[in-house]
Motif scaffolding. Structure first.
Motif, mmCIF file in Angstrom:
data_model
loop_
_atom_site.group_PDB
_atom_site.id
_atom_site.type_symbol
_atom_site.label_atom_id
_atom_site.label_comp_id
_atom_site.label_asym_id
_atom_site.label_seq_id
_atom_site.Cartn_x
_atom_site.Cartn_y
_atom_site.Cartn_z
ATOM 1 N N SER A 37 64.771 1.207 38.498
ATOM 2 C CA SER A 37 64.060 1.412 36.487
ATOM 3 C C SER A 37 62.214 2.222 36.315
ATOM 4 N N VAL A 38 61.732 1.269 37.496
ATOM 5 C CA VAL A 38 60.284 1.453 37.114
ATOM 6 C C VAL A 38 59.745 2.368 38.736
ATOM 7 N N PRO A 39 59.144 3.661 38.401
ATOM 8 C CA PRO A 39 58.701 4.676 39.859
ATOM 9 C C PRO A 39 58.064 4.552 40.363
ATOM 10 N N HIS A 40 57.245 4.894 41.150
ATOM 11 C CA HIS A 40 56.215 5.098 42.205
ATOM 12 C C HIS A 40 54.943 5.179 41.436
ATOM 13 N N PRO A 41 53.913 3.729 41.659
ATOM 14 C CA PRO A 41 53.009 4.151 40.862
ATOM 15 C C PRO A 41 51.773 5.364 40.290
ATOM 16 N N ARG A 42 52.125 6.280 41.153
ATOM 17 C CA ARG A 42 51.416 7.021 41.189
ATOM 18 C C ARG A 42 51.949 7.907 40.248
ATOM 19 N N ALA A 43 53.452 8.198 40.707
ATOM 20 C CA ALA A 43 53.987 9.077 39.388
ATOM 21 C C ALA A 43 54.826 8.281 38.126
ATOM 22 N N LEU A 44 54.206 7.189 37.378
ATOM 23 C CA LEU A 44 53.997 6.755 36.590
ATOM 24 C C LEU A 44 52.997 7.492 36.152
ATOM 25 N N MET A 45 51.348 6.849 36.475
ATOM 26 C CA MET A 45 50.432 7.547 36.512
ATOM 27 C C MET A 45 49.977 8.507 35.740
ATOM 28 N N LEU A 46 50.630 9.789 36.665
ATOM 29 C CA LEU A 46 50.861 11.101 36.151
ATOM 30 C C LEU A 46 51.734 10.720 35.096
ATOM 31 N N ALA A 47 52.686 10.744 34.890
ATOM 32 C CA ALA A 47 53.736 11.199 33.669
ATOM 33 C C ALA A 47 52.709 11.044 32.232
ATOM 34 N N LEU A 48 51.667 8.474 33.076
ATOM 35 C CA LEU A 48 50.970 8.208 30.875
ATOM 36 C C LEU A 48 50.264 9.796 30.801
ATOM 37 N N ARG A 49 49.811 10.033 32.105
ATOM 38 C CA ARG A 49 48.959 11.867 31.621
ATOM 39 C C ARG A 49 48.850 12.668 30.827
ATOM 40 N N VAL A 50 50.172 13.064 31.341
ATOM 41 C CA VAL A 50 51.147 14.598 31.103
ATOM 42 C C VAL A 50 51.501 14.683 29.613
ATOM 43 N N ARG A 51 52.408 13.460 29.665
ATOM 44 C CA ARG A 51 53.544 13.491 29.175
ATOM 45 C C ARG A 51 53.309 12.472 27.701
ATOM 46 N N PRO A 52 52.904 12.672 26.255
ATOM 47 C CA PRO A 52 52.807 11.793 25.199
ATOM 48 C C PRO A 52 54.259 11.131 25.226
ATOM 49 N N SER A 53 55.259 11.677 25.755
ATOM 50 C CA SER A 53 56.421 10.553 24.948
ATOM 51 C C SER A 53 56.873 9.484 26.047
ATOM 52 N N GLN A 54 55.439 9.561 27.843
ATOM 53 C CA GLN A 54 55.659 8.588 28.147
ATOM 54 C C GLN A 54 54.663 7.475 27.441
ATOM 55 N N LYS A 55 53.812 8.220 26.876
ATOM 56 C CA LYS A 55 52.696 6.912 26.763
ATOM 57 C C LYS A 55 53.409 6.185 26.096
ATOM 58 N N ALA A 56 54.398 7.692 24.147
ATOM 59 C CA ALA A 56 54.906 6.266 23.162
ATOM 60 C C ALA A 56 55.944 5.173 24.146
ATOM 61 N N ARG A 57 56.610 5.519 25.592
ATOM 62 C CA ARG A 57 57.910 4.829 25.673
ATOM 63 C C ARG A 57 56.596 3.032 25.679
ATOM 64 N N PHE A 58 55.564 3.918 26.428
ATOM 65 C CA PHE A 58 54.569 2.641 26.902
ATOM 66 C C PHE A 58 54.424 1.629 25.677
ATOM 67 N N ALA A 59 54.446 2.446 24.388
ATOM 68 C CA ALA A 59 53.267 1.512 23.156
ATOM 69 C C ALA A 59 53.768 -0.151 22.840
ATOM 70 N N TYR A 60 54.900 -0.075 23.825
ATOM 71 C CA TYR A 60 55.081 -1.992 23.484
ATOM 72 C C TYR A 60 53.898 -2.747 24.320
ATOM 73 N N THR A 61 53.748 -2.160 25.595
ATOM 74 C CA THR A 61 52.259 -2.747 26.374
ATOM 75 C C THR A 61 51.821 -3.372 25.710
ATOM 76 N N GLN A 62 51.569 -2.395 24.777
ATOM 77 C CA GLN A 62 50.264 -2.867 24.081
ATOM 78 C C GLN A 62 50.050 -4.382 23.618
ATOM 79 N N VAL A 63 51.019 -4.329 22.323
ATOM 80 C CA VAL A 63 51.764 -5.865 22.482
ATOM 81 C C VAL A 63 52.279 -6.943 22.796
#
Length: 270
Positions: free
Chosen positions: A121-147
């Motif tokens: 389920s969880v990818p390599h951390p650097r791949a995830l960090m890249l996706a969080l920077r370039v894909r708004p949809s990935q950032k939205a998927r992670f909104a729950y972590t702020q809660v």
């Protein structure tokens, strides 16, 4: 069994032939060793010795109070200490969710201790960090972590007898047991402290993984999108395979244990 290490006591559930190659199983939030209950029989039947540990915050004897005690480097050190305690110089590592994060760091920083890695389920951390920077949809998927990082997270998750937790875990075989366990003193806070203690700098130095690796991603995962899954290949130099499961959500070990066992055994080579 109980393993005393690093001033803490970890519950570790072992099984399989005593002379089998060791497999360390690392769970995610808000689960525990039980998320692998449908997987370990296949591994043990293949001659493997399995060790499924309840990690820091989950084992009753491993719930330090300070948020700083839940930095990801501490969990990596815990996993190494458990391997030392069971006499495993090297092990096959299987991790889901947060357990996958620990697996990536173990493989990148301690390749001498990891024979193979299956990250779920969880990818390599650097791949995830890249996706969080370039894909708004990935950032939205992670909104729950702020809660989950908020000071009111415990109250939200346990309100009305754990309604939110039950909703999160509704597809799972052990959903009720997980919710009940989160009422233990300090357990939910310990699990949430993983989120509160994490920061980008702890993951930014995760290097290339050179051990044989399989990454298991599912197309209905609400947490990790396709970009992060595909870009994980950029960070693995060892033999690598991406296994993409169709019609499966984030909870792969409990929703698709047969297919996951096939992927794990293929990676291990038994």
């Amino acid at each position: 069994m109980e393993i005393k290490a690093r001033g803490l006591t970890f519950d570790v559930y072992e099984g399989g032939p005593e002379d089998g190659d060791p497999v360390l199983l690392l769970h995610g939030f808000p689960q525990d060793h039980r998320e692998f209950d449908l997987l370990v029989p296949r591994l043990q039947a293949a001659g493997l010795r399995t060790y499924a540990m309840d990690q820091r915050g989950y084992s009753p004897g491993a719930r330090p109070a300070e948020v700083s005690a839940y930095r990801i480097s501490e969990m990596v050190a815990d996993a190494l200490a458990v391997l030392d305690a069971v006499g495993a110089d090297r092990a096959h590592v299987v991790g889901h969710d947060w357990g996958a994060n620990i697996g990536w760091l173990l493989a990148a920083r301690h390749p001498d201790r990891v024979r193979t890695l299956t990250a779920i389920s969880v990818p390599h951390p650097r791949a995830l960090m890249l996706a969080l920077r370039v894909r708004p949809s990935q950032k939205a998927r992670f909104a729950y972590t702020q809660v989950f990082r908020s000071p009111i997270a415990e109250r939200l998750l346990l309100a009305r007898n754990g309604t939110m937790l039950r909703w999160m875990l509704r597809p799972l075989h052990h959903a009720e047991q997980y919710v009940e366990a989160m009422h233990e003193p300090g357990r939910l806070t310990g699990g949430l402290n993983w989120y509160r203690a994490i920061s980008a700098d702890q993951l930014a130095t995760t290097g290339v993984v050179k051990v044989p690796t399989t990454y298991v991603w599912s197309d209905r995962d609400g947490v990790v999108g396709l970009t992060a899954a595909l870009r994980t290949a950029d960070w693995v130099e060892g033999d690598y395979q991406l296994v993409a499961m169709k019609g499966v959500s984030h909870w792969v070990p409990e929703q698709a244990p047969r297919e996951l066992a096939d992927a794990v055994l293929a990676r291990i080579g038994v």
